[in-house]
Design an enzyme around this catalytic site. Structure first.
Site, PDB file in Angstrom:
ATOM      1  CD  GLU A  73      -3.073  -0.400   0.038  1.00 33.71           C
ATOM      2  OE1 GLU A  73      -3.129  -0.067  -1.171  1.00 33.71           O
ATOM      3  OE2 GLU A  73      -3.656  -1.406   0.469  1.00 33.71           O
ATOM      4  CG  HIS A  74      -0.182   4.826   0.551  1.00 32.78           C
ATOM      5  ND1 HIS A  74      -0.631   5.992  -0.027  1.00 32.78           N
ATOM      6  CD2 HIS A  74      -1.199   4.361   1.310  1.00 32.78           C
ATOM      7  CE1 HIS A  74      -1.881   6.228   0.388  1.00 32.78           C
ATOM      8  NE2 HIS A  74      -2.247   5.238   1.191  1.00 32.78           N
TER       9      HIS A  74
ATOM     10  CG  ASP B  92       0.422   2.931  -6.571  1.00 32.13           C
ATOM     11  OD1 ASP B  92       0.645   3.742  -5.639  1.00 32.13           O
ATOM     12  OD2 ASP B  92      -0.691   2.871  -7.154  1.00 32.13           O
TER      13      ASP B  92
ATOM     14  N   GLY C 227     -16.562   5.197  -3.504  1.00 35.48           N
ATOM     15  CA  GLY C 227     -15.747   5.740  -2.417  1.00 35.48           C
ATOM     16  C   GLY C 227     -15.427   4.717  -1.342  1.00 35.48           C
TER      17      GLY C 227
ATOM     18  N   GLY D 228     -12.971   2.492  -1.457  1.00 38.37           N
ATOM     19  CA  GLY D 228     -11.582   2.032  -1.507  1.00 38.37           C
ATOM     20  C   GLY D 228     -11.399   0.795  -2.369  1.00 38.37           C
TER      21      GLY D 228
ATOM     22  CG  ASP E  99      -6.328   1.883  -7.640  1.00 37.61           C
ATOM     23  OD1 ASP E  99      -5.615   1.046  -7.056  1.00 37.61           O
ATOM     24  OD2 ASP E  99      -6.786   2.892  -7.080  1.00 37.61           O
TER      25      ASP E  99
ATOM     26  CE1 TYR F 264      -2.914   7.669  -2.883  1.00 33.56           C
ATOM     27  CE2 TYR F 264      -2.264   9.419  -4.372  1.00 33.56           C
ATOM     28  CZ  TYR F 264      -2.340   8.080  -4.067  1.00 33.56           C
ATOM     29  OH  TYR F 264      -1.807   7.155  -4.937  1.00 33.56           O
TER      30      TYR F 264
END
Ligand code: GAF
Length: 393
Positions: free
Chosen positions: A43-44, A46, A136, A138, A186, A236
């Site tokens: 997570e976070h 990419d 929304g 996720g 995504d 973000y």
């Protein structure tokens, strides 16, 4: 109890029905779909050129529609959008000038895709959208809409790009028309998703390795916290900037190139927050590579442990979790038969993903329901196909 969701065929039938209703009995020429995703770990990472391990979901966005002779576009969404009109009409600029974002906000994803489509100019069209991806939540409802629309345009007028350039164009749409400086995960998994497999994506080379994930003894449970804190919009981009700053202080092109040794050596030149952000990313990239290896070996306990480590790091170092997600993870981890659980996606609400033994599913959902202070929604999911054209039977 897990929620049931409509099949792709049911959604397409609903979209066709609405199309006939809105456009005076006409039938659409084209139908396509693109999936949402759940990220199992990574997570976070990419936008730091690291590894991610998502899978495409059976929750999808369907687009049906037809080309028209002029420059006019009409799009209707059959899905409830919060307080926004369900129909948008606009004209495609004949001089190729940009389509400005505006209201309704859901149409901005489509405008962005038109803008970045690799075979301009796009012809006029009429279309109806129907989606089973919670908005929304996720699970990448926006990426599935972008990729579905790109796939729709490909049916009207083929483009000259490959699948990677399609994912990149959809990512650009999100940057320019939704204002979110997202990474590639995504859109990539929505394009490349493979049934029965998670994808280990190297976000630097943009190569993906399918990792089999179709064990009948295993369940992938998604729990929607049904909360969305409004922080995501500002937090973000801030996380992304902090990572870029850390990489620049370390003298690296991205945090993918940094090791924990590099980080510790530069410790004195980093403030505490920047250090924590960088530490999460460097360790999470390594964790994701190890998790993919564990999954290949069927070492679910090991994989689950890495999921929990990932969650704790997102909570404590990256600070993108929230009370509701922490509660859901703690509750899941109390149940025998659960291997691991973590928040998934950008954070500040949305969903958790839990890996568990199939026989433990009922007691797990019951326990989470009892322990969670809000109202959860459960989805039992399987890794599914990426974007595709659908038959019009
Ligand atoms: C969001 C973004 F869109 C992804 O690119 C990724 O950064 C994710 O948050 C966090 O891993 O879904």
């Amino acid at each position: 109890m897990a929620s049931s969701f409509p099949s792709v065929q049911q959604l397409a039938a609903e979209a066709r029905r609405v199309y006939g209703q809105v456009f005076g009995g006409d039938a659409p020429q084209v139908a396509v779909c693109a999936p949402g995703r759940v990220n199992l770990i990574g997570e976070h990472t990419d936008y730091n050129q690291g590894f991610v391990l998502p899978m495409a979901l059976p929750l999808v966005t369907v687009v049906v529609g037809s080309q028209t002779s002029g420059q006019d576009v009409t799009i209707v969404t059959a899905t409830e959008e919060a307080d926004e009109p369900r129909r948008v009409d606009f004209s495609l600029p004949s001089d190729g000038s940009p389509l400005s974002p505006g209201l309704p906000s859901w149409a901005n994803y489509v405008k962005g895709v038109i803008q970045h489509y690799r075979a301009p100019p796009v012809p006029g069209f009429r279309a109806v959208i129907a989606s089973s991806v919670p908005l929304g939540g996720g699970l990448s409802s926006s990426a599935s809409l972008e990729v579905a629309f790109y796939t729709f345009l490909q049916q009207l007028k083929p483009d000259d790009g490959d699948k990677v350039s399609k994912a990149v164009a959809c990512q650009q749409a999100e940057h320019t028309h939704a204002g979110v400086p997202c990474g590639i995960m995504d859109q990539f998994v929505s394009v490349f998703g493979r049934e029965g497999h998670a994808l280990l994506i190297d976000c630097r080379s943009l190569e993906a390795t399918p990792v089999p994930l179709a064990d009948p003894g295993l369940v992938i449970l998604i729990t929607n916290s049904n909360v969305k804190h409004s922080l995501t919009g500002s937090e973000y981009p801030m996380r992304r900037r902090q990572c870029e700053e850390a990489a620049s202080i370390l003298g690296k092109a991205s945090l993918r190139d940094a090791t924990m040794k590099d980080l510790e050596e530069a410790r004195a030149r980093l403030d505490d927050v920047t250090y924590q952000r960088a530490r999460h990313v460097i360790e999470e990239i390594d964790r994701t590579a190890r998790a993919a290896e564990a999954l290949k070996r069927g070492a679910y306990k090991e994989f689950g442990k890495l999921m929990v480590e990932s969650h704790n790091s997102l909570r404590d170092l990256y600070e993108v979790s929230c009370r509701e997600l922490d509660e859901l993870v703690s509750a899941a981890m109390e149940v025998e038969g659960v291997f691991g659980s973590r928040m998934t996606g950008g954070g500040f609400g949305g969903c958790t993903v839990t890996l568990l033994q199939a026989h433990a599913i009922d007691r797990t959902t019951l326990h989470i329901q009892e322990r969670y202070s809000g109202t959860p929604t459960f989805y039992v999911t399987t890794p599914s196909e990426g974007a595709r054209a659908l038959g019009l039977s």
